[in-house]
Design a protein around this motif. Sequence first.
Motif, PDB file in Angstrom:
ATOM      1  N   THR A  51      47.314  21.888  47.374  1.00  0.00           N
ATOM      2  CA  THR A  51      46.380  22.590  46.414  1.00  0.00           C
ATOM      3  C   THR A  51      45.699  23.532  46.862  1.00  0.00           C
ATOM      4  N   SER A  52      45.941  24.577  46.336  1.00  0.00           N
ATOM      5  CA  SER A  52      44.887  26.184  46.496  1.00  0.00           C
ATOM      6  C   SER A  52      44.225  25.845  46.316  1.00  0.00           C
ATOM      7  N   SER A  53      42.605  26.731  46.192  1.00  0.00           N
ATOM      8  CA  SER A  53      41.517  26.856  45.980  1.00  0.00           C
ATOM      9  C   SER A  53      40.443  28.092  46.310  1.00  0.00           C
ATOM     10  N   ARG A  92      40.292  26.417  50.843  1.00  0.00           N
ATOM     11  CA  ARG A  92      41.073  25.363  51.286  1.00  0.00           C
ATOM     12  C   ARG A  92      42.194  24.554  50.490  1.00  0.00           C
ATOM     13  N   ILE A  93      42.742  23.944  51.670  1.00  0.00           N
ATOM     14  CA  ILE A  93      43.836  23.934  51.559  1.00  0.00           C
ATOM     15  C   ILE A  93      43.739  22.145  51.107  1.00  0.00           C
ATOM     16  N   TYR A 135      40.273  24.248  56.163  1.00  0.00           N
ATOM     17  CA  TYR A 135      40.019  24.951  56.020  1.00  0.00           C
ATOM     18  C   TYR A 135      40.419  26.542  56.428  1.00  0.00           C
ATOM     19  N   ILE A 136      40.884  27.062  55.401  1.00  0.00           N
ATOM     20  CA  ILE A 136      41.489  28.978  55.892  1.00  0.00           C
ATOM     21  C   ILE A 136      40.937  29.728  55.789  1.00  0.00           C
ATOM     22  N   GLY A 137      39.357  30.312  55.591  1.00  0.00           N
ATOM     23  CA  GLY A 137      38.700  31.195  55.636  1.00  0.00           C
ATOM     24  C   GLY A 137      39.264  32.540  55.009  1.00  0.00           C
ATOM     25  N   SER A 147      49.168  32.730  49.663  1.00  0.00           N
ATOM     26  CA  SER A 147      49.258  33.711  49.479  1.00  0.00           C
ATOM     27  C   SER A 147      47.207  33.715  49.452  1.00  0.00           C
ATOM     28  N   THR A 148      46.843  34.926  50.083  1.00  0.00           N
ATOM     29  CA  THR A 148      45.337  35.140  50.381  1.00  0.00           C
ATOM     30  C   THR A 148      44.646  36.362  49.108  1.00  0.00           C
TER      31      THR A 148
END
Length: 1284
Positions: free
Chosen positions: A1100-1102, A1106-1107, A1121-1123, A1141-1142
């Motif tokens: 999941t992406s949120s 965080r993934i 933690y992606i940031g 995707s961000t």
Amino acid sequence: MTSMYDAEAKKGEIYELKAELNSDKRDRKKEAVKKVIASMTVGKDVRSILFPSQLFPDVVNCMQTDNLELKKLVYLYLMNYAKTQPDMAILAVNTFAKDCNDPNPLIRALAVRTMGCIRVDKITEHLCEPLRKCLKDEDPYVRKTAAVCVAKLHDINQQLVEDQGFLDMLRDLISDSNPMVVANAVAALSEIAEASPQIKVFDLNTPTINKLLTALNECTEWGQIFILDAISNYSPRDEKEAQSICERVTPRLAHANSAVVLSAVKVLMKFLELIDQSSEFVQNTHRKLAPPLVTLLSAEPELQYVALRNINLIVQKRADILKNEMKVFFVKYNDPVYVKLEKLDIMIRLTNASNIAQVLAELKEYSTEVDVDFVRKSVRAIGRCAIKVESAAERCVSTLIDLIQTKVNYVVQEAIVVIKDIFRKYPNKYESIIATLCENLDSLDEPEARASMIWIIGEYAERIDNADELLESFLDGFKDENNQVQLQLLTAIVKLFLKKPSETPQELVTRVLTLVTQDSDNPDLRDRGYIYWRLLSTDPKAAKEVVLAEKPLISEETDLLEPTLLDELICHIGSLASVYHKPPNAFVEGRQTKKKNLPLRSSDANYMGTGAGMGDDDDNDIMPPKPAQQQTTVITNNTDLLIGDFDILGSIPTMNTATQSNHYNPSTSQHAPSSVPNLLDDELSSILGTDLYTHPSTTQVTSPIMGNISNTTTELLGQLFGDLQLGGGMGSLSSSGAGAYVPPKEVWLSAHKGKGLEVSGTFSRRLGHIVMDMTFENKALQPMSDFALQLNRNSFGLTPANPLQITTPLFPNQTSSTQLQLNTNAQILKMDPLTNLQVAIKNNIDFFFFACIVPIQVYFTDDGEMDKMQFVQAWQNIPENSEIKHQIQNTHSLSIDDIQTKLRLNNIHTITRTTIEQNEMLYQTMKLTNGIWILCELKITPGNKIISLERQFSGAHGAIRCIRYNIDGNYCLTSGSDRTIKLWKPDSNLSIKTYTGHSQDVLDIQSSFDNSRICSGGMDKRVLYIDVVSGKIMKKFHAHAGRVHSVKFNEEATVIISASIDGTVKLWDVKSRDYEPVQILDDAKDSVTSLCLGNNEILTSSLDQRIRIYDIRYGKLYQDYIGHNLTFISLSHDQQCFLISTLSSQLLLFDKVNGKLLQTYHDYKNNEYMIENSFSNDDQYVYSGSENGRLICWNLLTAKQVFSLEHEKDNKKSVNTLAHHPKENKIITAQEGMIYVWKEKENNDDDVNEEAFVEQKQTVRENSDLKKKLLNSVPTFVRGNHAE
């Protein structure tokens, strides 16, 4: 006095009924008719009691009414008594004719139905005209009733139906607009065809089948059964049509009516025979067949039994369908005994090494039940498991010994019977248990158990010290024993004497021989006794060879149905024949039904049947003698000498076609004769591409070839790359299926040369065997029979493994297909061209001769993979003058892996792969059936690829929120702001169906693995579970506290996973009656924007940056933690990395295992919306939409942007959703309300070509980096014909 009063009472009753029947009041008249019907119903003869001469006309007069209920009662009376009162029944004809013209369609239908049920010739004569009108009636209810009436009339008077043209009218009803009319017409035609098999009543062809399949979805359940049964009698033209029919019938498997399910299963089982058994379609169909069959076992016991009997047949034919469903057949405590026994039988059929432990535990438990018959069968099942699964035999024997220790009499006796079979299967392996068996000798009272024990004693007499005493104990009551025991005892004593002559009392042998020859009335026993006596008295050595001869091992399954009977019963699935396991002719008297069989193309595991054919002896060689100048010598089996067969260094005289048989037509061959046989030309081109030619030479590992290379070495073995279909189009890997390449059929014997017989065919290699696939078509005016086939001596020793089997007689215009397995163990005769094969066909008309060319790749064996060091040594030993090079153009952008896979499927093995000067190099070997090796170097130089806009069309959604392909890419789903879901055929812009149910925008959709269900989620906080065919909402989950961003099915489509803005991921069981989630994952601290599924994992992406990876199997959660604010996540096809995707205009690629950032992709815009991304099918490229209206692609490894493609000029609206085709190189995107389909194609410019070089001789250079690298190809994407 009593009789007088009775007569007066009857007279008064008749008078009252007569008055009531003629009353003006409708109610009184109705009550009177009801009284008459009541008397008739309880068995009173209304005619004799009520004086029909007076009362019958009064009842008939009641027909003159518009009251439907009264009319039905009178019609019922007429149907019951008209046959015995034909003269009076004729009074009703005028009323029938009048009712057939009544404005009320119910009355019209009732009238024609009643006339059809009255089996009176005088009535039948007047039925024709009303029936003709009703068959053309404007009301479908009348038409469907009339259709059934034709079948009833045919049963009464067959000639009348044919003369009046009712059969033609009935056939016309198949095209009726009303599906129920179609179903009844099919039912009537099928019944007539069964009653008159000599007449071709029901002509099934492709247009008719399409009409039936169209009507199938709208029929009632019984109408669907009639149609499915009719479809099962159809013979598709080819594999493609069979596959299409299977796809359209598959949704019927989900029907609630078990009869519909079984009829659909029957159709699929028949048509799957016509499809390549190794294809993905067959495997998918197997997976779809399992759930409906399992569901049938949840019904009542009677239905369970019917389902189990049918499943028993299915498992014998295709065990793979239910190989993972063993637990379903475990016996329940409350199952009736007939269900238990049938489940037990199926359990054994499904037993294999992977599930034997489960099965044994169950069977041991069953052996302690109270039902004696069930216990007996359970014990026997343990023995069958031991015979079937060799690795578990020891555990099975141990289990049987444990059961013997229980000392339960019937358990002990059954155990001894099956242990005898185990001894037969595994001789000299488990004899240590004989002592335990002998301990229970006194408890044996059943003939089979006593006979088994006697056999064990006799078979292992040399290991049993007191064997003579044990056998003598049986001999005391010899006359009272069963015949089976007597025969076994005789043989056992003779065995004992032959094995231990010095220790066995001769009196024992003499006694038993005297008993069986003088005191026995059984001729079998007496004859065996005389044979033994004479053998022992004249030649003891011969007696030993006969009596103690090595016995054949028993088969794994001794209770399987005979294959031809099984095939016939598969055609009767869902009928009594499938329950009795007998053909209909065995239990239906009075009518000879036409025997049904599965299509002639059998499964790959059993190519050939039995039948008459020509022998392979030299004396039977029916080939015409060749002229003296054409005679060649027979080549020996010495591999060194066989190098001369391929004589690539000198020429072989060209065949003079003028000297061939008159029946040989060279024009039927696709390959022109060559002066030199070569091994890598058109054949390999067919494997790898459509217009490809290659020119390597051949060699043998142990004996290099010396001499000069002919410039004509390009005609035979170089055909490989062409025949293996490396090229694109229909030959591309994505469309060629998982099996080896099979060339299309060509005409071998024309009808002109074959006196009306046309033979076409091809060759293929399946399961390690060469198969000759032929089609025989009779274009003559007389039937053909007595077919046989023989092959002349040839270069590779091809000879039939079985006789030719064709359905005979072959009637005019009839076609029959067959597959003939070939061996390569016959005598060898070098042919010109080398793979030329001369064939003789015989039938009742004449002998015919023709020649055909065998594709070289069918001679490649499975063991053609050479050791790497051996390859290098052999390669370097090949002389320079054996080197041939050729260039292949237009490989249609196949990846190196695709090329390797295609070649590997055709037994062309890659020994090593490396990169030299940016060129991919494949070094490969092939081995022919005669032991000769071929070495090959394939060099691939990358070229350019382009992608173009294939089509665009309006999605009619307003703004399209989501677009998805289905599992095979043939259809796509879209959803949008108009709150609907649409199903499309994207290749034709066709909107197939629209689904509703959401009250706000639909944000995500997905179809199930079998395309039967859809799940969706949207802004209305709901998750819907929708049936594709009917459009019905099967379940509606009020799922979340906020909008649902993403929904996914699990692999079996039994669970829906949804993600929402409320920060939760919920799992919903669609099979449960509960509407609550089975699990809630609430670890996210902000909105969950998307999810994807891996093997036992949920990713999941949120927006909490965080993934999360949920490992379902081990119950673990991994967080990274992606940031960045994350909007969409997708998983690579190898499931090793994921793409995010961000909202910071970056795509991020992470390693799934360690969470390491692998690559970042820039140069696109994504700051505001949720933009979707995707991987290419080979994971070499990544794709994404953009907020500036573009579709963008990056190289996965280098992160270099390959293209940025504008959808519409000056249209900068965001491209939010996209999907990559699951099989082909296609991408589908949506911008606002428009749908765009993009397709990759080959660049045909002269300066941009993808080339592949095949080189036979080159120094093998070592490369330190042998890891796979991405080809340096630069895809160019264009819109239309204008490059961006």
